[in-house]
Design a protein around this motif. Structure first.
Motif, mmCIF file in Angstrom:
data_model
loop_
_atom_site.group_PDB
_atom_site.id
_atom_site.type_symbol
_atom_site.label_atom_id
_atom_site.label_comp_id
_atom_site.label_asym_id
_atom_site.label_seq_id
_atom_site.Cartn_x
_atom_site.Cartn_y
_atom_site.Cartn_z
ATOM 1 N N LEU A 4 -51.073 5.867 121.980
ATOM 2 C CA LEU A 4 -52.222 5.093 121.566
ATOM 3 C C LEU A 4 -52.965 5.840 120.482
ATOM 4 N N ASP A 5 -53.358 5.119 119.448
ATOM 5 C CA ASP A 5 -53.989 5.756 118.297
ATOM 6 C C ASP A 5 -55.271 5.008 117.963
ATOM 7 N N GLU A 6 -56.414 5.689 118.183
ATOM 8 C CA GLU A 6 -57.713 5.087 117.877
ATOM 9 C C GLU A 6 -58.084 5.336 116.425
ATOM 10 N N ALA A 23 -54.201 1.179 118.274
ATOM 11 C CA ALA A 23 -52.842 0.699 118.067
ATOM 12 C C ALA A 23 -51.910 1.341 119.079
ATOM 13 N N ALA A 24 -51.172 0.511 119.783
ATOM 14 C CA ALA A 24 -50.189 0.999 120.751
ATOM 15 C C ALA A 24 -48.814 1.034 120.093
ATOM 16 N N SER A 25 -48.065 2.099 120.373
ATOM 17 C CA SER A 25 -46.736 2.224 119.770
ATOM 18 C C SER A 25 -45.789 1.144 120.280
ATOM 19 N N THR A 31 -48.185 -1.211 130.276
ATOM 20 C CA THR A 31 -49.343 -1.329 129.377
ATOM 21 C C THR A 31 -49.868 -2.750 129.397
ATOM 22 N N ALA A 32 -49.930 -3.345 130.580
ATOM 23 C CA ALA A 32 -50.353 -4.734 130.705
ATOM 24 C C ALA A 32 -51.805 -4.939 130.309
ATOM 25 N N VAL A 33 -52.612 -3.906 130.501
ATOM 26 C CA VAL A 33 -54.022 -4.006 130.153
ATOM 27 C C VAL A 33 -54.408 -2.812 129.291
ATOM 28 N N MET A 34 -55.429 -3.024 128.511
ATOM 29 C CA MET A 34 -55.989 -1.961 127.669
ATOM 30 C C MET A 34 -57.465 -1.831 127.983
#
Length: 122
Positions: A4-6, A23-25, A31-34
């Motif tokens: 994960l990249d903020e 952004a998720a790779s 990774t159903a929820v963020m």
């Protein structure tokens, strides 16, 4: 493993707005929820807001409800945190995290970004 990249942090004056991105790779069943969390200096990390990739349902923490909006772009594997009417007490490091079920609990999230600084000046 998912990364994960903020991005989007920085300095803003009180009353202003800021939008953070995460952004998720990749997106998997794990990774159903963020979720977005934040940690103010000298304080414990606290939940801000979360969202389900599939349903789009979101849930908020008590301290920011009404001032933050979370959204997502499934095609870009990216979630956004829109923060309005910012206050100096919103200053801190903001983290995005991924998990498997909707929760406000920190231990419900398995993968964490490195965090990004948000500073609100009075």
């Amino acid at each position: 493993q998912v990364q994960l990249d903020e991005s989007g942090g920085g300095f803003v004056q009180a009353g202003g707005s800021l939008r953070l991105s995460c952004a998720a790779s990749e997106r998997t069943s794990s990774t159903a929820v963020m979720g977005w969390f934040r940690q103010a200096p000298g304080s414990e990390r606290e939940f801000v807001v979360g969202i389900s990739w599939k349903s789009g349902i979101s849930w908020s923490g008590d301290n920011t409800r009404g001032r933050v909006t979370i959204s997502k772009d499934n095609a870009k594997n990216t979630v956004y945190l829109q923060m309005n009417s910012l206050k100096p007490e919103d200053t801190g490091v903001y983290y995005c995290a991924s998990g498997t079920y909707p929760t406000t609990r920190e231990d419900g999230y398995d993968v964490w970004g490195r965090g990004i600084q948000v500073t609100v000046s009075s």
